[in-house]
Design an enzyme around this catalytic site. Sequence first.
Site, PDB file in Angstrom:
ATOM      1  N   VAL A  32       0.802  -1.214   0.000  1.00 58.49           N
ATOM      2  CA  VAL A  32       0.000   0.000   0.000  1.00 58.49           C
ATOM      3  C   VAL A  32       0.844   1.278   0.000  1.00 58.49           C
ATOM      4  O   VAL A  32       0.325   2.362  -0.280  1.00 58.49           O
ATOM      5  CB  VAL A  32      -0.960  -0.009   1.213  1.00 58.49           C
ATOM      6  CG1 VAL A  32      -0.233   0.295   2.507  1.00 58.49           C
ATOM      7  CG2 VAL A  32      -2.131   0.918   1.005  1.00 58.49           C
ATOM      8  N   TYR A  33       2.129   1.196   0.282  1.00 61.91           N
ATOM      9  CA  TYR A  33       2.955   2.400   0.327  1.00 61.91           C
ATOM     10  C   TYR A  33       3.051   3.027  -1.058  1.00 61.91           C
ATOM     11  O   TYR A  33       3.556   2.425  -2.010  1.00 61.91           O
ATOM     12  CB  TYR A  33       4.364   2.088   0.833  1.00 61.91           C
ATOM     13  CG  TYR A  33       4.456   1.680   2.287  1.00 61.91           C
ATOM     14  CD1 TYR A  33       3.404   1.882   3.173  1.00 61.91           C
ATOM     15  CD2 TYR A  33       5.616   1.096   2.778  1.00 61.91           C
ATOM     16  CE1 TYR A  33       3.497   1.508   4.503  1.00 61.91           C
ATOM     17  CE2 TYR A  33       5.721   0.721   4.118  1.00 61.91           C
ATOM     18  CZ  TYR A  33       4.659   0.926   4.968  1.00 61.91           C
ATOM     19  OH  TYR A  33       4.761   0.542   6.280  1.00 61.91           O
TER      20      TYR A  33
END
Length: 325
Positions: free
Chosen positions: A60-61
């Site tokens: 998700v980064y």
Amino acid sequence: MDYVKLGRTGLEVSRLCLGCMSYGIPDRGAHPWTLDEETSRPFIRQALELGINFFDTANVYSDGTSEEIVGRALKDYAHRDDIVIATKVHGKMRSGPNGGGLSRKVIMSEIDNSLRRLGTDYVDLYQIHRWDPLTPIEETLEALNDVVRAGKARYIGASSMHAWQFMKALDISRHHGWASFVSMQNYVNLIYREEEREMLPLCLEEGIGVIPWSPLARGRLTRDWDDQTARSESDAFGKTLYTAAVDADREVVGRVAEIAAEQGVPRAQIALAWVLQQSAVTSPIIGATKLHHLEDAVAALDIKLTAEEIARLEEPYVPHPVTGF
């Protein structure tokens, strides 16, 4: 650089882990303060030169671009067998059904997506980023076991959750003979010590490696309390972490500054040295957006705080509401 085993495994990791949330395309995802690829690569290279072999990121980064940047840099600067790559699954990667969480469908899709972005056949440590209350934990654990058996991950780990949840997961995995969590990535620093009550003793008892996130409290412990940075001003999640006990936290920050001045070292070294001296901690996850951040982190390995200094640092602390989940 020192190297230690991750929990009861045979996996050797550096005493510091480079957290890679800071590296990603700024206009992708929720972190506009991230460094782009050209700016990120010197940090990854310097970490390797300093002996760090442990790198932590997440799907998700920066909408997957952190994994892409980290994967390309590590491929250029290191031999795959010499490094330990950790990534995570849980966060929402797309809108609509099955865009996030810890269902079998999501895990099986997201491990392949992460491997593609990282440019590797396997990750060394595949972690659930948070607990998923909407998916039976048995479904999640069986899927993770299948990921390990397929050779796509060497080990599995977990991140911030209640100690009872973690123990339940460990027990279910062991009952079924599935791959079991070997690490806990949780929130531990001088102004958030609630994990000392249950989670850290549990990890010590069960032989779980502890790799704390935000050991410097997103930089709060490295500067005067009222000082702001571009990240602190735009970090919505970070702002939720430091509002419950401002007066006590400010006093802890002041104690860090005092001891750092007495020793003639940057505050970051004192705050990180405290985390490193916690008996349950294996490898704190450090962030770096300036090159001296890495140098300070490595220097902290040589600082041994006295019992009196530790007592001074810890004395102002007051209980905090549980957070970081």
